[in-house]
Design an enzyme around this catalytic site. Structure first.
Site, PDB file in Angstrom:
ATOM      1  N   GLY A  35      79.977 131.054  14.407  1.00 46.97           N
ATOM      2  CA  GLY A  35      78.841 130.356  13.792  1.00 46.97           C
ATOM      3  C   GLY A  35      79.259 128.958  13.383  1.00 46.97           C
ATOM      4  N   ASP A  88      78.878 134.552  22.741  1.00 44.91           N
ATOM      5  CA  ASP A  88      77.771 135.251  22.085  1.00 44.91           C
ATOM      6  C   ASP A  88      78.364 136.470  21.387  1.00 44.91           C
ATOM      7  OD1 ASP A  88      75.680 136.897  21.370  1.00 44.91           O
ATOM      8  OD2 ASP A  88      74.547 136.578  23.217  1.00 44.91           O
ATOM      9  N   ASN A 115      81.427 134.815  10.779  1.00 41.85           N
ATOM     10  CA  ASN A 115      80.360 134.229   9.984  1.00 41.85           C
ATOM     11  C   ASN A 115      79.046 134.062  10.732  1.00 41.85           C
ATOM     12  OD1 ASN A 115      79.322 132.122   7.917  1.00 41.85           O
ATOM     13  ND2 ASN A 115      79.563 130.881   9.778  1.00 41.85           N
ATOM     14  N   SER A 168      75.924 138.602   2.193  1.00 36.68           N
ATOM     15  CA  SER A 168      74.799 137.851   1.618  1.00 36.68           C
ATOM     16  C   SER A 168      74.339 138.565   0.359  1.00 36.68           C
ATOM     17  CB  SER A 168      73.637 137.820   2.619  1.00 36.68           C
ATOM     18  OG  SER A 168      72.460 137.359   1.986  1.00 36.68           O
ATOM     19  N   TYR A 187      67.893 142.061   7.841  1.00 32.88           N
ATOM     20  CA  TYR A 187      68.986 141.149   7.499  1.00 32.88           C
ATOM     21  C   TYR A 187      69.833 141.738   6.360  1.00 32.88           C
ATOM     22  CZ  TYR A 187      71.232 136.830   5.859  1.00 32.88           C
ATOM     23  OH  TYR A 187      72.138 135.882   5.466  1.00 32.88           O
ATOM     24  N   LYS A 191      73.800 143.022   6.236  1.00 31.88           N
ATOM     25  CA  LYS A 191      74.794 142.412   5.349  1.00 31.88           C
ATOM     26  C   LYS A 191      75.439 143.468   4.439  1.00 31.88           C
ATOM     27  CE  LYS A 191      74.513 138.202   6.874  1.00 31.88           C
ATOM     28  NZ  LYS A 191      75.649 137.560   7.553  1.00 31.88           N
ATOM     29  N   ILE A 220      72.154 128.716   0.331  1.00 21.34           N
ATOM     30  CA  ILE A 220      72.965 127.567   0.742  1.00 21.34           C
ATOM     31  C   ILE A 220      72.124 126.762   1.723  1.00 21.34           C
ATOM     32  CG2 ILE A 220      75.217 126.862   1.632  1.00 21.34           C
ATOM     33  CD1 ILE A 220      75.388 129.038  -0.629  1.00 21.34           C
TER      34      ILE A 220
HETATM   35  P1  NAD Z   1      73.209 128.409  10.452  1.00 22.90           P
HETATM   36  O1  NAD Z   1      71.949 128.851  11.135  1.00 22.90           O
HETATM   37  O2  NAD Z   1      73.382 126.976  10.144  1.00 22.90           O
HETATM   38  O3  NAD Z   1      74.481 128.932  11.236  1.00 22.90           O
HETATM   39  C1  NAD Z   1      74.524 130.167  11.901  1.00 22.90           C
HETATM   40  C2  NAD Z   1      75.254 129.948  13.218  1.00 22.90           C
HETATM   41  O4  NAD Z   1      75.427 131.219  13.855  1.00 22.90           O
HETATM   42  C3  NAD Z   1      74.454 129.069  14.175  1.00 22.90           C
HETATM   43  O5  NAD Z   1      75.209 127.951  14.600  1.00 22.90           O
HETATM   44  C4  NAD Z   1      74.122 129.991  15.318  1.00 22.90           C
HETATM   45  O6  NAD Z   1      74.082 129.368  16.592  1.00 22.90           O
HETATM   46  C5  NAD Z   1      75.262 130.999  15.229  1.00 22.90           C
HETATM   47  N1  NAD Z   1      74.900 132.212  15.943  1.00 22.90           N
HETATM   48  C6  NAD Z   1      73.730 132.889  15.885  1.00 22.90           C
HETATM   49  N2  NAD Z   1      73.736 133.903  16.752  1.00 22.90           N
HETATM   50  C7  NAD Z   1      74.934 133.864  17.374  1.00 22.90           C
HETATM   51  C8  NAD Z   1      75.538 134.646  18.380  1.00 22.90           C
HETATM   52  N3  NAD Z   1      74.888 135.689  18.929  1.00 22.90           N
HETATM   53  N4  NAD Z   1      76.776 134.327  18.802  1.00 22.90           N
HETATM   54  C9  NAD Z   1      77.439 133.270  18.266  1.00 22.90           C
HETATM   55  N5  NAD Z   1      76.928 132.496  17.304  1.00 22.90           N
HETATM   56  C10 NAD Z   1      75.686 132.787  16.868  1.00 22.90           C
HETATM   57  O7  NAD Z   1      73.218 129.231   9.095  1.00 22.90           O
HETATM   58  P2  NAD Z   1      74.381 129.421   8.019  1.00 22.90           P
HETATM   59  O8  NAD Z   1      73.717 129.477   6.716  1.00 22.90           O
HETATM   60  O9  NAD Z   1      75.494 128.469   8.232  1.00 22.90           O
HETATM   61  O10 NAD Z   1      74.822 130.905   8.368  1.00 22.90           O
HETATM   62  C11 NAD Z   1      76.170 131.322   8.394  1.00 22.90           C
HETATM   63  C12 NAD Z   1      76.252 132.714   7.840  1.00 22.90           C
HETATM   64  O11 NAD Z   1      75.935 132.677   6.444  1.00 22.90           O
HETATM   65  C13 NAD Z   1      75.281 133.718   8.456  1.00 22.90           C
HETATM   66  O12 NAD Z   1      75.945 134.944   8.666  1.00 22.90           O
HETATM   67  C14 NAD Z   1      74.223 133.879   7.396  1.00 22.90           C
HETATM   68  O13 NAD Z   1      73.591 135.118   7.458  1.00 22.90           O
HETATM   69  C15 NAD Z   1      75.061 133.739   6.153  1.00 22.90           C
HETATM   70  N6  NAD Z   1      74.346 133.437   4.915  1.00 22.90           N
HETATM   71  C16 NAD Z   1      73.709 132.263   4.774  1.00 22.90           C
HETATM   72  C17 NAD Z   1      73.052 132.005   3.585  1.00 22.90           C
HETATM   73  C18 NAD Z   1      72.351 130.704   3.350  1.00 22.90           C
HETATM   74  O14 NAD Z   1      71.674 130.569   2.336  1.00 22.90           O
HETATM   75  N7  NAD Z   1      72.487 129.714   4.225  1.00 22.90           N
HETATM   76  C19 NAD Z   1      73.047 132.958   2.562  1.00 22.90           C
HETATM   77  C20 NAD Z   1      73.722 134.151   2.752  1.00 22.90           C
HETATM   78  C21 NAD Z   1      74.379 134.380   3.932  1.00 22.90           C
END
Ligand code: NAD
Length: 281
Positions: A35, A88, A115, A168, A187, A191, A220
């Site tokens: 990610g 992927d 992540n 999360s 989701y 998690k 975030i």
């Molecule tokens: P983001 O959407 O900016 O980043 C997520 C990344 O995961 C993207 O670049 C996407 O292309 C990649 N991704 C999705 N499916 C994929 C796959 N099949 N193979 C490879 N890569 C893949 O969002 P983020 O907030 O940076 O998310 C990162 C992690 O943090 C996630 O697991 C999300 O659930 C978790 N999270 C985020 C928040 C928040 O508030 N942003 C809160 C709790 C948890």
């Protein structure tokens, strides 16, 4: 009575070569972040690079151009090796290929931030099965498979390491948005699974010197929200957050360096909230 002072020196800080700040260094370590094109992932990769690690940025093959340019920017800024790899995480063949590519390009893996994740729309009680399945495939099976190749590389190469998973707050509680459950049912289920997987690995991998921890971000501001949040929605989410704001991605960097580094050598099986206080309710 046994004397344990040799085993557990009481005042290690007195040693000339002891430095707690040095324990935060990641110099010489090799790691990957999934990610890594996203907000939290690329900020984590930059933190690891700044702390001295060589890092592989891993995200969907469709994002390879973006990853290449991030890799060039980070290696220029921090003077370490940063490479880009398309994968992927929900596809077993793609993850198997990732294992080979990581060893080819970095030599080994000492630290891994598992992540990658998605939070799809309409994720409530009537979610269609295909969306439910996609969320499970990416968030849970993806974490399982990428975590598995990481600890397999560590064990095959005969050294320890640190795994960090992204859980999360939705994995710990049903988030309340204005009196209703936030639309993140599958989701949250994934998690919760990620947190338990993290703990299982901590117990099973301790004999190999491999630690396994999770982080639990609250809100975030990253790519995951896209353009989907109105001013009203923004405020509704923050009603349950004592800090009354989203975090920036860089506010997770310190925790991610700590968990990857020797400064957290006795920390395993944990899941640390970084949520502005959300989970107090
Ligand atoms: P983001 O959407 O900016 O980043 C997520 C990344 O995961 C993207 O670049 C996407 O292309 C990649 N991704 C999705 N499916 C994929 C796959 N099949 N193979 C490879 N890569 C893949 O969002 P983020 O907030 O940076 O998310 C990162 C992690 O943090 C996630 O697991 C999300 O659930 C978790 N999270 C985020 C928040 C928040 O508030 N942003 C809160 C709790 C948890």
């Amino acid at each position: 009575m046994a004397n344990f002072d040799d085993r557990y020196p009481l005042d290690k800080w007195r040693d000339a070569d002891h430095s707690v700040m040095q324990e935060f260094s990641l110099a010489g370590k090799k790691g990957f972040v999934t990610g890594a094109a996203g907000g939290i992932g690329r900020s984590a990769a930059a933190a690891w690079a700044e702390a001295g690690a060589d890092v592989a940025l891993v995200d969907l093959p469709a994002k390879l151009d973006q990853l290449e340019s991030l890799a060039a920017e980070m290696s220029d800024k921090y003077g370490v090796t940063v490479v880009a790899i398309g994968c992927d995480v929900s596809d077993p063949d793609s993850v198997a290929a990732l294992k080979t590519t990581l060893v080819d390009r970095l030599g080994t893996v000492d630290i891994a931030f598992l992540n990658a994740g998605v939070c799809l729309t309409d994720d409530s009680i009537d979610i269609p099965f295909d969306k439910w399945q996609k969320t499970l495939d990416i968030n849970l099976s993806g974490a399982f498979m990428t975590g598995q190749i990481a600890h397999q590389i560590m064990r095959e190469h005969g050294h320890g390491g640190s795994l960090i998973f992204t859980s999360s707050t939705a994995g710990h509680t049903v988030l309340n948005m204005g009196g209703f459950p936030a639309p993140n049912m599958s989701y949250g289920v994934t998690k919760a699974g990620v947190t338990r997987y993290t703990q299982y690995l901590a117990a099973a991998l301790a004999p190999y010197g491999i630690r396994s921890n999770a982080i639990t971000p609250g809100y975030i501001w990253s790519g995951i929200f896209g353009d989907s949040v109105s001013e009203e929605g923004h405020d509704a989410m923050l009603q349950m957050v004592p800090e009354r704001r989203f975090a920036r991605n860089d506010e997770l960097q310190g925790l991610l360096v700590f968990l990857a580094s020797d400064a957290s050598a006795y920390v395993t099986g944990t899941d640390t909230p970084i949520d502005g206080g959300l989970l107090v309710y």
